[in-house]
Design a protein around this motif. Structure first.
Motif, PDB file in Angstrom:
ATOM      1  N   MET A   1       1.205  -1.431   0.033  1.00 48.97           N
ATOM      2  CA  MET A   1       0.335   0.281  -0.004  1.00 48.97           C
ATOM      3  C   MET A   1       0.424   1.181   0.176  1.00 48.97           C
ATOM      4  O   MET A   1       0.318   2.461  -0.288  1.00 48.97           O
ATOM      5  N   THR A   2       1.981   1.040   0.746  1.00 44.97           N
ATOM      6  CA  THR A   2       2.743   2.603   0.630  1.00 44.97           C
ATOM      7  C   THR A   2       3.320   3.062  -0.933  1.00 44.97           C
ATOM      8  O   THR A   2       2.988   3.964  -0.936  1.00 44.97           O
ATOM      9  N   ARG A   3       3.805   1.801  -1.568  1.00 45.13           N
ATOM     10  CA  ARG A   3       4.562   2.286  -3.135  1.00 45.13           C
ATOM     11  C   ARG A   3       2.936   2.765  -3.837  1.00 45.13           C
ATOM     12  O   ARG A   3       2.920   4.102  -4.521  1.00 45.13           O
ATOM     13  N   GLU A   4       1.432   1.878  -3.702  1.00 44.41           N
ATOM     14  CA  GLU A   4       0.994   2.706  -4.628  1.00 44.41           C
ATOM     15  C   GLU A   4       0.593   3.909  -3.670  1.00 44.41           C
ATOM     16  O   GLU A   4      -0.417   4.981  -4.682  1.00 44.41           O
ATOM     17  N   THR A   5       0.173   4.633  -2.915  1.00 45.56           N
ATOM     18  CA  THR A   5      -0.040   5.576  -2.243  1.00 45.56           C
ATOM     19  C   THR A   5       1.014   6.534  -2.391  1.00 45.56           C
ATOM     20  O   THR A   5       0.689   7.443  -2.962  1.00 45.56           O
ATOM     21  N   VAL A   6       2.427   6.707  -2.608  1.00 48.88           N
ATOM     22  CA  VAL A   6       2.724   6.942  -2.723  1.00 48.88           C
ATOM     23  C   VAL A   6       3.143   7.462  -4.358  1.00 48.88           C
ATOM     24  O   VAL A   6       3.314   9.068  -4.728  1.00 48.88           O
ATOM     25  N   GLU A   7       3.056   6.669  -5.243  1.00 41.77           N
ATOM     26  CA  GLU A   7       2.110   6.765  -6.493  1.00 41.77           C
ATOM     27  C   GLU A   7       1.755   8.020  -6.658  1.00 41.77           C
ATOM     28  O   GLU A   7       1.151   8.489  -7.680  1.00 41.77           O
ATOM     29  N   GLU A   8       0.364   7.200  -6.658  1.00 40.64           N
ATOM     30  CA  GLU A   8      -0.597   8.263  -6.553  1.00 40.64           C
ATOM     31  C   GLU A   8      -0.407   9.903  -6.017  1.00 40.64           C
ATOM     32  O   GLU A   8      -0.510  10.415  -6.629  1.00 40.64           O
ATOM     33  N   LEU A   9       0.522  10.208  -4.500  1.00 44.51           N
ATOM     34  CA  LEU A   9       0.856  10.998  -4.644  1.00 44.51           C
ATOM     35  C   LEU A   9       1.284  11.326  -6.106  1.00 44.51           C
ATOM     36  O   LEU A   9       1.377  13.098  -5.744  1.00 44.51           O
ATOM     37  N   LEU A  10       2.530  11.524  -5.991  1.00 37.36           N
ATOM     38  CA  LEU A  10       3.575  12.355  -6.073  1.00 37.36           C
ATOM     39  C   LEU A  10       2.680  12.171  -7.880  1.00 37.36           C
ATOM     40  O   LEU A  10       2.423  13.507  -8.854  1.00 37.36           O
ATOM     41  N   ARG A  11       1.296  11.053  -8.670  1.00 39.32           N
ATOM     42  CA  ARG A  11       0.740  11.829  -9.874  1.00 39.32           C
ATOM     43  C   ARG A  11      -0.234  12.976  -9.208  1.00 39.32           C
ATOM     44  O   ARG A  11      -0.062  13.883 -10.550  1.00 39.32           O
ATOM     45  N   ARG A  12      -0.476  13.576  -8.633  1.00 37.71           N
ATOM     46  CA  ARG A  12      -1.349  13.907  -8.427  1.00 37.71           C
ATOM     47  C   ARG A  12      -1.014  15.250  -8.455  1.00 37.71           C
ATOM     48  O   ARG A  12      -1.263  16.736  -8.597  1.00 37.71           O
ATOM     49  N   ILE A  13       0.472  15.076  -7.176  1.00 34.05           N
ATOM     50  CA  ILE A  13       0.904  16.663  -7.610  1.00 34.05           C
ATOM     51  C   ILE A  13       1.612  16.903  -8.769  1.00 34.05           C
ATOM     52  O   ILE A  13       1.609  18.296  -9.323  1.00 34.05           O
ATOM     53  N   GLY A  14       2.025  16.581  -9.711  1.00 36.21           N
ATOM     54  CA  GLY A  14       2.279  16.237 -10.718  1.00 36.21           C
ATOM     55  C   GLY A  14       1.605  16.962 -11.931  1.00 36.21           C
ATOM     56  O   GLY A  14       1.986  17.738 -12.787  1.00 36.21           O
ATOM     57  N   ALA A  15      -0.098  16.424 -11.822  1.00 33.10           N
ATOM     58  CA  ALA A  15      -1.213  17.317 -12.233  1.00 33.10           C
ATOM     59  C   ALA A  15      -1.534  18.765 -11.442  1.00 33.10           C
ATOM     60  O   ALA A  15      -2.738  19.125 -12.236  1.00 33.10           O
ATOM     61  N   GLY A  16      -1.066  18.209 -10.836  1.00 38.03           N
ATOM     62  CA  GLY A  16      -1.571  20.416 -10.105  1.00 38.03           C
ATOM     63  C   GLY A  16      -3.410  20.646  -9.729  1.00 38.03           C
ATOM     64  O   GLY A  16      -3.800  21.230  -9.431  1.00 38.03           O
ATOM     65  N   ASP A  17      -3.433  18.787  -9.051  1.00 40.93           N
ATOM     66  CA  ASP A  17      -5.255  19.107  -8.813  1.00 40.93           C
ATOM     67  C   ASP A  17      -4.430  19.008  -7.396  1.00 40.93           C
ATOM     68  O   ASP A  17      -4.261  17.848  -6.374  1.00 40.93           O
ATOM     69  N   HIS A  18      -4.527  20.374  -6.717  1.00 43.98           N
ATOM     70  CA  HIS A  18      -4.132  20.343  -4.950  1.00 43.98           C
ATOM     71  C   HIS A  18      -4.900  19.719  -4.199  1.00 43.98           C
ATOM     72  O   HIS A  18      -4.669  19.182  -3.408  1.00 43.98           O
ATOM     73  N   ASP A  19      -6.304  19.723  -4.699  1.00 49.07           N
ATOM     74  CA  ASP A  19      -7.560  19.772  -3.175  1.00 49.07           C
ATOM     75  C   ASP A  19      -7.094  17.579  -3.400  1.00 49.07           C
ATOM     76  O   ASP A  19      -7.264  17.110  -2.084  1.00 49.07           O
ATOM     77  N   ARG A  20      -7.499  17.396  -4.328  1.00 50.32           N
ATOM     78  CA  ARG A  20      -6.351  16.046  -3.919  1.00 50.32           C
ATOM     79  C   ARG A  20      -5.446  15.366  -3.893  1.00 50.32           C
ATOM     80  O   ARG A  20      -5.834  14.228  -2.861  1.00 50.32           O
ATOM     81  N   THR A  21      -4.611  16.208  -3.555  1.00 44.78           N
ATOM     82  CA  THR A  21      -3.353  15.885  -3.523  1.00 44.78           C
ATOM     83  C   THR A  21      -3.227  15.728  -1.615  1.00 44.78           C
ATOM     84  O   THR A  21      -3.256  14.932  -1.395  1.00 44.78           O
ATOM     85  N   ALA A  22      -3.611  16.912  -0.847  1.00 45.09           N
ATOM     86  CA  ALA A  22      -4.232  16.950   0.092  1.00 45.09           C
ATOM     87  C   ALA A  22      -5.528  15.897   0.662  1.00 45.09           C
ATOM     88  O   ALA A  22      -4.994  15.898   1.768  1.00 45.09           O
ATOM     89  N   GLU A  23      -6.010  15.275  -0.386  1.00 43.00           N
ATOM     90  CA  GLU A  23      -6.966  13.874   0.445  1.00 43.00           C
ATOM     91  C   GLU A  23      -6.306  12.972   1.370  1.00 43.00           C
ATOM     92  O   GLU A  23      -6.341  11.877   1.958  1.00 43.00           O
ATOM     93  N   LEU A  24      -4.840  13.213   0.116  1.00 39.29           N
ATOM     94  CA  LEU A  24      -4.134  11.677   0.218  1.00 39.29           C
ATOM     95  C   LEU A  24      -2.637  12.113   2.057  1.00 39.29           C
ATOM     96  O   LEU A  24      -2.576  11.034   2.738  1.00 39.29           O
ATOM     97  N   PHE A  25      -3.317  12.873   2.158  1.00 44.91           N
ATOM     98  CA  PHE A  25      -2.496  13.037   3.691  1.00 44.91           C
ATOM     99  C   PHE A  25      -3.702  13.252   4.681  1.00 44.91           C
ATOM    100  O   PHE A  25      -4.662  13.826   5.148  1.00 44.91           O
TER     101      PHE A  25
END
Length: 145
Positions: A1-25
């Motif tokens: 689960m760690t790798r999947e969460t980190v990869e999704e975090l990086l995708r969201r940061i890269g996409a500029g999706d700030h609100d959805r990025t924050a949801e992962l914290f």
């Protein structure tokens, strides 16, 4: 689960999706961003953060100070050990106000618990970044003899 969460975090940061990025914290996080510890006017995003509520603002501030179309930040490796992950790469940005481009190696130490980021420690050359944002040359800051 760690790798999947980190990869999704990086995708969201890269996409500029700030609100959805924050949801992962998580609601509360262990936050560390190196120098300057108390912030500096040229790098307003470098300041204490406490949790999910602060994260969208953090990434918005980063975007506001940079030219997103010129972002060349890259990840070279993701290392995972249980709940911990380390992301290695290079930041390559261009400052919106000055047009100054800069690069900095970075390491990002994350901890993921129950699918949420609970630790966000980033290590970068914050001095180079601050100088680029302050419209100083980053070529040579060696004191003269």
């Amino acid at each position: 689960m760690t790798r999947e969460t980190v990869e999704e975090l990086l995708r969201r940061i890269g996409a500029g999706d700030h609100d959805r990025t924050a949801e992962l914290f998580a609601d509360r996080i262990d936050w560390q961003l190196n120098w300057p510890a108390q912030g500096h006017p040229s790098v307003p995003w470098i300041r204490p953060r406490a949790g999910r509520g602060d994260m969208a603002e953090h990434f918005r501030m980063l975007d506001a100070c940079h030219v997103p179309e010129k972002n060349g930040t890259s990840v070279t490796r993701i290392l995972v050990d249980g709940d911990d992950a380390v992301v290695l790469g290079e930041i390559a940005q261009t400052v919106r106000a000055t047009g100054e481009a800069y690069t900095s190696a970075f390491a990002l130490h994350l901890t993921v618990e129950n699918g949420l980021v609970t630790r966000y420690h980033i290590y970068e050359d914050s001095l180079t970044i601050a100088r680029a944002l302050a419209d100083e040359t980053t070529a040579d800051h060696t004191p003269s003899a």
